[in-house]
Every structure is written in structure tokens, then in C-alpha cells.
Write a protein that holds these residues in place. Structure first.
Motif, PDB file in Angstrom:
ATOM      1  N   THR A  18       0.848  -1.185   0.000  1.00  0.00           N
ATOM      2  CA  THR A  18       0.000   0.000   0.000  1.00  0.00           C
ATOM      3  C   THR A  18       0.887   1.240   0.000  1.00  0.00           C
ATOM      4  O   THR A  18       2.030   1.202   0.463  1.00  0.00           O
ATOM      5  N   ARG A  19       0.347   2.306  -0.535  1.00  0.00           N
ATOM      6  CA  ARG A  19       1.061   3.584  -0.583  1.00  0.00           C
ATOM      7  C   ARG A  19       0.329   4.582   0.318  1.00  0.00           C
ATOM      8  O   ARG A  19      -0.866   4.455   0.550  1.00  0.00           O
ATOM      9  N   TRP A  20       1.036   5.566   0.785  1.00  0.00           N
ATOM     10  CA  TRP A  20       0.438   6.616   1.609  1.00  0.00           C
ATOM     11  C   TRP A  20      -0.769   7.222   0.901  1.00  0.00           C
ATOM     12  O   TRP A  20      -1.820   7.443   1.497  1.00  0.00           O
ATOM     13  N   ALA A  21      -0.642   7.442  -0.396  1.00  0.00           N
ATOM     14  CA  ALA A  21      -1.714   8.081  -1.167  1.00  0.00           C
ATOM     15  C   ALA A  21      -2.946   7.183  -1.340  1.00  0.00           C
ATOM     16  O   ALA A  21      -3.995   7.672  -1.747  1.00  0.00           O
ATOM     17  N   ASP A  22      -2.831   5.879  -1.037  1.00  0.00           N
ATOM     18  CA  ASP A  22      -3.977   4.968  -1.174  1.00  0.00           C
ATOM     19  C   ASP A  22      -5.026   5.191  -0.089  1.00  0.00           C
ATOM     20  O   ASP A  22      -6.200   4.912  -0.297  1.00  0.00           O
ATOM     21  N   ASN A  23      -4.604   5.668   1.096  1.00  0.00           N
ATOM     22  CA  ASN A  23      -5.544   5.885   2.202  1.00  0.00           C
ATOM     23  C   ASN A  23      -6.462   7.063   1.901  1.00  0.00           C
ATOM     24  O   ASN A  23      -6.052   8.050   1.300  1.00  0.00           O
ATOM     25  N   ASP A  24      -7.686   6.950   2.362  1.00  0.00           N
ATOM     26  CA  ASP A  24      -8.603   8.072   2.234  1.00  0.00           C
ATOM     27  C   ASP A  24      -8.832   8.718   3.599  1.00  0.00           C
ATOM     28  O   ASP A  24      -8.212   8.335   4.602  1.00  0.00           O
ATOM     29  N   ILE A  25      -9.710   9.665   3.668  1.00  0.00           N
ATOM     30  CA  ILE A  25      -9.961  10.425   4.900  1.00  0.00           C
ATOM     31  C   ILE A  25     -10.498   9.530   6.023  1.00  0.00           C
ATOM     32  O   ILE A  25     -10.406   9.866   7.194  1.00  0.00           O
ATOM     33  N   TYR A  26     -11.040   8.361   5.658  1.00  0.00           N
ATOM     34  CA  TYR A  26     -11.584   7.439   6.652  1.00  0.00           C
ATOM     35  C   TYR A  26     -10.526   6.498   7.218  1.00  0.00           C
ATOM     36  O   TYR A  26     -10.830   5.638   8.036  1.00  0.00           O
ATOM     37  N   GLY A  27      -9.283   6.622   6.740  1.00  0.00           N
ATOM     38  CA  GLY A  27      -8.179   5.858   7.293  1.00  0.00           C
ATOM     39  C   GLY A  27      -7.980   4.471   6.706  1.00  0.00           C
ATOM     40  O   GLY A  27      -7.251   3.666   7.271  1.00  0.00           O
ATOM     41  N   HIS A  28      -8.628   4.191   5.577  1.00  0.00           N
ATOM     42  CA  HIS A  28      -8.408   2.898   4.915  1.00  0.00           C
ATOM     43  C   HIS A  28      -8.155   3.128   3.425  1.00  0.00           C
ATOM     44  O   HIS A  28      -8.375   4.227   2.915  1.00  0.00           O
ATOM     45  N   VAL A  29      -7.693   2.082   2.757  1.00  0.00           N
ATOM     46  CA  VAL A  29      -7.429   2.186   1.325  1.00  0.00           C
ATOM     47  C   VAL A  29      -8.745   2.458   0.605  1.00  0.00           C
ATOM     48  O   VAL A  29      -9.731   1.744   0.777  1.00  0.00           O
ATOM     49  N   ASN A  30      -8.740   3.515  -0.205  1.00  0.00           N
ATOM     50  CA  ASN A  30      -9.931   3.912  -0.945  1.00  0.00           C
ATOM     51  C   ASN A  30     -10.231   2.922  -2.063  1.00  0.00           C
ATOM     52  O   ASN A  30      -9.317   2.326  -2.635  1.00  0.00           O
ATOM     53  N   ASN A  31     -11.505   2.772  -2.385  1.00  0.00           N
ATOM     54  CA  ASN A  31     -11.918   1.796  -3.390  1.00  0.00           C
ATOM     55  C   ASN A  31     -11.219   1.964  -4.737  1.00  0.00           C
ATOM     56  O   ASN A  31     -10.933   0.979  -5.410  1.00  0.00           O
ATOM     57  N   VAL A  32     -10.913   3.167  -5.155  1.00  0.00           N
ATOM     58  CA  VAL A  32     -10.273   3.346  -6.461  1.00  0.00           C
ATOM     59  C   VAL A  32      -8.871   2.752  -6.506  1.00  0.00           C
ATOM     60  O   VAL A  32      -8.402   2.341  -7.567  1.00  0.00           O
ATOM     61  N   ALA A  33      -8.197   2.648  -5.374  1.00  0.00           N
ATOM     62  CA  ALA A  33      -6.842   2.082  -5.342  1.00  0.00           C
ATOM     63  C   ALA A  33      -6.851   0.605  -5.734  1.00  0.00           C
ATOM     64  O   ALA A  33      -5.892   0.123  -6.350  1.00  0.00           O
ATOM     65  N   TYR A  34      -7.919  -0.108  -5.427  1.00  0.00           N
ATOM     66  CA  TYR A  34      -7.990  -1.529  -5.760  1.00  0.00           C
ATOM     67  C   TYR A  34      -7.918  -1.740  -7.274  1.00  0.00           C
ATOM     68  O   TYR A  34      -7.313  -2.693  -7.745  1.00  0.00           O
ATOM     69  N   TYR A  35      -8.548  -0.853  -8.026  1.00  0.00           N
ATOM     70  CA  TYR A  35      -8.508  -0.971  -9.481  1.00  0.00           C
ATOM     71  C   TYR A  35      -7.096  -0.719 -10.009  1.00  0.00           C
ATOM     72  O   TYR A  35      -6.676  -1.338 -10.986  1.00  0.00           O
ATOM     73  N   GLY A  36      -6.351   0.144  -9.352  1.00  0.00           N
ATOM     74  CA  GLY A  36      -4.945   0.333  -9.692  1.00  0.00           C
ATOM     75  C   GLY A  36      -4.137  -0.921  -9.410  1.00  0.00           C
ATOM     76  O   GLY A  36      -3.263  -1.314 -10.195  1.00  0.00           O
ATOM     77  N   TYR A  37      -4.413  -1.572  -8.284  1.00  0.00           N
ATOM     78  CA  TYR A  37      -3.742  -2.837  -7.974  1.00  0.00           C
ATOM     79  C   TYR A  37      -4.076  -3.879  -9.044  1.00  0.00           C
ATOM     80  O   TYR A  37      -3.200  -4.596  -9.530  1.00  0.00           O
ATOM     81  N   PHE A  38      -5.356  -3.983  -9.406  1.00  0.00           N
ATOM     82  CA  PHE A  38      -5.771  -4.964 -10.408  1.00  0.00           C
ATOM     83  C   PHE A  38      -5.055  -4.727 -11.738  1.00  0.00           C
ATOM     84  O   PHE A  38      -4.555  -5.664 -12.357  1.00  0.00           O
ATOM     85  N   ASP A  39      -5.032  -3.481 -12.172  1.00  0.00           N
ATOM     86  CA  ASP A  39      -4.355  -3.130 -13.424  1.00  0.00           C
ATOM     87  C   ASP A  39      -2.874  -3.503 -13.363  1.00  0.00           C
ATOM     88  O   ASP A  39      -2.310  -4.016 -14.326  1.00  0.00           O
ATOM     89  N   THR A  40      -2.255  -3.233 -12.236  1.00  0.00           N
ATOM     90  CA  THR A  40      -0.835  -3.560 -12.052  1.00  0.00           C
ATOM     91  C   THR A  40      -0.597  -5.056 -12.163  1.00  0.00           C
ATOM     92  O   THR A  40       0.348  -5.503 -12.830  1.00  0.00           O
ATOM     93  N   ILE A  41      -1.446  -5.848 -11.539  1.00  0.00           N
ATOM     94  CA  ILE A  41      -1.281  -7.305 -11.554  1.00  0.00           C
ATOM     95  C   ILE A  41      -1.395  -7.852 -12.977  1.00  0.00           C
ATOM     96  O   ILE A  41      -0.550  -8.636 -13.426  1.00  0.00           O
ATOM     97  N   VAL A  42      -2.439  -7.449 -13.699  1.00  0.00           N
ATOM     98  CA  VAL A  42      -2.649  -7.943 -15.064  1.00  0.00           C
ATOM     99  C   VAL A  42      -1.490  -7.533 -15.960  1.00  0.00           C
ATOM    100  O   VAL A  42      -0.908  -8.362 -16.674  1.00  0.00           O
ATOM    101  N   ASN A  43      -1.139  -6.263 -15.945  1.00  0.00           N
ATOM    102  CA  ASN A  43      -0.109  -5.784 -16.863  1.00  0.00           C
ATOM    103  C   ASN A  43       1.279  -6.299 -16.505  1.00  0.00           C
ATOM    104  O   ASN A  43       2.085  -6.589 -17.390  1.00  0.00           O
ATOM    105  N   GLU A  44       1.576  -6.457 -15.218  1.00  0.00           N
ATOM    106  CA  GLU A  44       2.859  -7.039 -14.818  1.00  0.00           C
ATOM    107  C   GLU A  44       2.976  -8.445 -15.376  1.00  0.00           C
ATOM    108  O   GLU A  44       4.027  -8.842 -15.888  1.00  0.00           O
ATOM    109  N   TYR A  45       1.897  -9.216 -15.294  1.00  0.00           N
ATOM    110  CA  TYR A  45       1.938 -10.583 -15.815  1.00  0.00           C
ATOM    111  C   TYR A  45       2.143 -10.584 -17.332  1.00  0.00           C
ATOM    112  O   TYR A  45       3.001 -11.297 -17.849  1.00  0.00           O
TER     113      TYR A  45
END
Length: 143
Positions: A18-45
């Protein structure tokens, strides 16, 4: 009965952080960050398998459908593992199924899917999946 997958449902894993910028004001990873993770996984492969040339390849993937279910919160700093398998390979499309695990956990914190349609880089018209894609993706097909 589980309403989610487990590690054994996936063929490819990628360590993530996780990155510092992934957290939102509620103190957890924001939903949009998950799509970035997904994109990273597919393209890395795909890049690692020699199927996708992001700079000069004639074929690119466009996302036409996504979805994500969230099971437990993530936050910064946390080590993660991204997981990938392929649920369906069509003529020009692929359904990727993904999960994000806290390192060491068997149950995912989130799981989702991407459907990519592969198109000609210039015309943006669908093309048949090249052999290199079919070979790489075939290794990740779910049984």
C-alpha cells in the motif's frame, strides 16, 4: 459456504505494498486504489510473459467491464499480495479475476474482475488475440 475465493483459486501472485496516497480520509485504502492494484497485476503478468509491449505493440487492451467486492479493510502501511487467474478467453476479449490478500491471509480482502477487449493500437478496433497472448493467458485459465 464462502462468499469469496481463496488463494488456491489463483495461478499468479504479485507482492504489492500500500502507498500513503492509497488511504482516504476514513483511514483505509480507498476503493479506487484496488482498481490500480488490479491493473498492475494484469499488466505485470502480460509484460513479464512477453505478451504485451506497452510502448511498441500493435495490440492494446481496453477495459470494458470491472467489478469489485470488499471483505476487509486495508490501510497504509501494509504488505499485500495480488492474485490473478483467467476465467475466460474469447476471440478478442479476456475476463481476468483478481484478488488482493493481506500477506499471509488465505481469505482475500477484496476480489474483482476486469474484462479487456484487445484492439489495434491505431484503429481501436477489436483484433483476434495474438498467439503470445493466448499462450500466456492459457497458463492462467481456471479449471
Amino acid at each position: 459456504m464462502n462468499d469469496h475465493s481463496t488463494r488456491t483459486d489463483y495461478n499468479h501472485f504479485l507482492p504489492l505494498q500500500t502507498r500513503w496516497a492509497d488511504n482516504d480520509i476514513y483511514g483505509h485504502v480507498n476503493n479506487v486504489a484496488y482498481y490500480g492494484y488490479f491493473d498492475t497485476i494484469v499488466n505485470e503478468y502480460l509484460i513479464g510473459a512477453g505478451a504485451l509491449d506497452i510502448h511498441n505493440g500493435e495490440v492494446i487492451g481496453l477495459v470494458v467491464e470491472t467489478g469489485c467486492k470488499y471483505f476487509s479493510a486495508l490501510e497504509f502501511p501494509q504488505k499485500l499480495e495480488g492474485a490473478l487467474h483467467v476465467a475466460h478467453i474469447g476471440n478478442s476479449s479476456v475476463r481476468y479475476e483478481l484478488a488482493i490478500f493481506k500477506t499471509g491471509d488465505d481469505a482475500p480482502a477484496a476480489e474483482g474482475h476486469f474484462v479487456h477487449v484487445y484492439v489495434d493500437r491505431e484503429t481501436r478496433r477489436p483484433v483476434n488475440l495474438p498467439d503470445a497472448f493466448r499462450t500466456a493467458l492459457g497458463k492462467l485459465v481456471s479449471n
